[in-house]
Design a protein around this motif. Sequence first.
Motif, PDB file in Angstrom:
ATOM      1  N   PRO A 115      -3.506  -4.915   9.238  1.00 45.80           N
ATOM      2  CA  PRO A 115      -3.789  -3.623   8.604  1.00 45.80           C
ATOM      3  C   PRO A 115      -4.453  -2.673   9.599  1.00 45.80           C
ATOM      4  O   PRO A 115      -5.351  -3.079  10.352  1.00 45.80           O
ATOM      5  CB  PRO A 115      -4.737  -3.998   7.462  1.00 45.80           C
ATOM      6  CG  PRO A 115      -4.374  -5.399   7.114  1.00 45.80           C
ATOM      7  CD  PRO A 115      -4.017  -6.047   8.438  1.00 45.80           C
ATOM      8  N   GLY A 116      -3.973  -1.460   9.601  1.00 46.60           N
ATOM      9  CA  GLY A 116      -4.451  -0.479  10.562  1.00 46.60           C
ATOM     10  C   GLY A 116      -3.673  -0.458  11.861  1.00 46.60           C
ATOM     11  O   GLY A 116      -3.872   0.443  12.689  1.00 46.60           O
ATOM     12  N   ASN A 129      -1.295   3.106  11.143  1.00 47.52           N
ATOM     13  CA  ASN A 129      -2.247   2.827  10.073  1.00 47.52           C
ATOM     14  C   ASN A 129      -1.594   1.995   8.965  1.00 47.52           C
ATOM     15  O   ASN A 129      -1.673   2.334   7.783  1.00 47.52           O
ATOM     16  CB  ASN A 129      -2.799   4.131   9.509  1.00 47.52           C
ATOM     17  CG  ASN A 129      -4.003   3.926   8.607  1.00 47.52           C
ATOM     18  OD1 ASN A 129      -4.651   2.871   8.657  1.00 47.52           O
ATOM     19  ND2 ASN A 129      -4.305   4.912   7.771  1.00 47.52           N
ATOM     20  N   ARG A 153       1.243   8.850   7.994  1.00 46.52           N
ATOM     21  CA  ARG A 153       1.110   7.574   8.708  1.00 46.52           C
ATOM     22  C   ARG A 153       2.373   7.233   9.487  1.00 46.52           C
ATOM     23  O   ARG A 153       2.302   6.627  10.552  1.00 46.52           O
ATOM     24  CB  ARG A 153       0.803   6.441   7.722  1.00 46.52           C
ATOM     25  CG  ARG A 153      -0.469   6.638   6.934  1.00 46.52           C
ATOM     26  CD  ARG A 153      -0.813   5.385   6.113  1.00 46.52           C
ATOM     27  NE  ARG A 153       0.193   5.051   5.123  1.00 46.52           N
ATOM     28  CZ  ARG A 153       0.883   3.908   5.117  1.00 46.52           C
ATOM     29  NH1 ARG A 153       0.660   2.995   6.060  1.00 46.52           N
ATOM     30  NH2 ARG A 153       1.767   3.678   4.162  1.00 46.52           N
ATOM     31  N   LYS A 200      -0.504  -0.646   6.184  1.00 48.83           N
ATOM     32  CA  LYS A 200      -1.160  -1.249   5.035  1.00 48.83           C
ATOM     33  C   LYS A 200      -0.367  -2.466   4.590  1.00 48.83           C
ATOM     34  O   LYS A 200       0.823  -2.574   4.872  1.00 48.83           O
ATOM     35  CB  LYS A 200      -1.249  -0.237   3.896  1.00 48.83           C
ATOM     36  CG  LYS A 200      -1.970   1.051   4.247  1.00 48.83           C
ATOM     37  CD  LYS A 200      -1.961   2.017   3.087  1.00 48.83           C
ATOM     38  CE  LYS A 200      -2.701   3.301   3.441  1.00 48.83           C
ATOM     39  NZ  LYS A 200      -2.723   4.259   2.301  1.00 48.83           N
ATOM     40  N   THR A 201      -1.011  -3.361   3.876  1.00 43.62           N
ATOM     41  CA  THR A 201      -0.312  -4.566   3.431  1.00 43.62           C
ATOM     42  C   THR A 201       0.882  -4.206   2.549  1.00 43.62           C
ATOM     43  O   THR A 201       1.902  -4.903   2.574  1.00 43.62           O
ATOM     44  CB  THR A 201      -1.258  -5.493   2.659  1.00 43.62           C
ATOM     45  OG1 THR A 201      -1.868  -4.774   1.585  1.00 43.62           O
ATOM     46  CG2 THR A 201      -2.348  -6.035   3.586  1.00 43.62           C
ATOM     47  N   GLU A 202       0.777  -3.113   1.833  1.00 39.98           N
ATOM     48  CA  GLU A 202       1.883  -2.704   0.957  1.00 39.98           C
ATOM     49  C   GLU A 202       3.077  -2.141   1.724  1.00 39.98           C
ATOM     50  O   GLU A 202       4.102  -1.823   1.128  1.00 39.98           O
ATOM     51  CB  GLU A 202       1.413  -1.697  -0.094  1.00 39.98           C
ATOM     52  CG  GLU A 202       0.683  -0.499   0.458  1.00 39.98           C
ATOM     53  CD  GLU A 202      -0.837  -0.658   0.375  1.00 39.98           C
ATOM     54  OE1 GLU A 202      -1.338  -1.766   0.688  1.00 39.98           O
ATOM     55  OE2 GLU A 202      -1.505   0.339   0.042  1.00 39.98           O
ATOM     56  N   ASP A 203       2.950  -2.008   3.047  1.00 34.87           N
ATOM     57  CA  ASP A 203       4.094  -1.604   3.861  1.00 34.87           C
ATOM     58  C   ASP A 203       4.988  -2.790   4.196  1.00 34.87           C
ATOM     59  O   ASP A 203       6.067  -2.610   4.788  1.00 34.87           O
ATOM     60  CB  ASP A 203       3.625  -0.942   5.167  1.00 34.87           C
ATOM     61  CG  ASP A 203       2.893   0.361   4.935  1.00 34.87           C
ATOM     62  OD1 ASP A 203       1.883   0.603   5.637  1.00 34.87           O
ATOM     63  OD2 ASP A 203       3.326   1.138   4.058  1.00 34.87           O
ATOM     64  N   SER A 219      -0.420  -8.123   7.537  1.00 30.45           N
ATOM     65  CA  SER A 219      -1.393  -9.025   6.928  1.00 30.45           C
ATOM     66  C   SER A 219      -2.537  -9.251   7.896  1.00 30.45           C
ATOM     67  O   SER A 219      -2.399  -9.089   9.111  1.00 30.45           O
ATOM     68  CB  SER A 219      -0.734 -10.350   6.545  1.00 30.45           C
ATOM     69  OG  SER A 219      -0.350 -11.063   7.698  1.00 30.45           O
ATOM     70  N   SER A 220      -3.664  -9.643   7.336  1.00 28.84           N
ATOM     71  CA  SER A 220      -4.826  -9.930   8.168  1.00 28.84           C
ATOM     72  C   SER A 220      -4.928 -11.433   8.423  1.00 28.84           C
ATOM     73  O   SER A 220      -5.807 -11.878   9.134  1.00 28.84           O
ATOM     74  CB  SER A 220      -6.092  -9.411   7.492  1.00 28.84           C
ATOM     75  OG  SER A 220      -6.212  -9.930   6.188  1.00 28.84           O
ATOM     76  N   SER A 269       4.024   7.935  -0.041  1.00 28.02           N
ATOM     77  CA  SER A 269       3.278   6.727   0.300  1.00 28.02           C
ATOM     78  C   SER A 269       3.096   6.533   1.805  1.00 28.02           C
ATOM     79  O   SER A 269       2.227   5.765   2.223  1.00 28.02           O
ATOM     80  CB  SER A 269       3.968   5.496  -0.293  1.00 28.02           C
ATOM     81  OG  SER A 269       5.300   5.394   0.183  1.00 28.02           O
TER      82      SER A 269
END
Length: 125
Positions: free
Chosen positions: A12-13, A82, A64, A84-87, A124-125, A60
Amino acid sequence: QLQAYGGGSAQPGGSLRLSCSGSGFMDYFSIAWFRQAPGKEREGVSCISSKGERTYYADSVKGRFTVSRDNNKNTVYLELNNLKTEDTAVYYCAGRDQPDICGTFGISRGSFGNFGPGTQVTVSS
């Protein structure tokens, strides 16, 4: 048929850059990026006109993601920043032989033909 590639894993990021290549005459085509997450419908993410002068983004990803193209290389790029997990999704590109189809109909799946193989993006992290 267009081929999307360049996916991978990121935190993420983080950032990734996707590419979409085809054979010849891409400078006559609007090119769009779509994505499909598991269990969800394919959604439009971004679109660029044939000469690159107009770009469109889903809310969404606005701010970014950045779409660009190099018609000399028959390649369209999608810069993902940037993240996000939802990407997380499989990303596809598709073309339509009209200069600015998304300016008329939005980033609509119905405006584009067959999709080639996609590329997986996992955040994912």
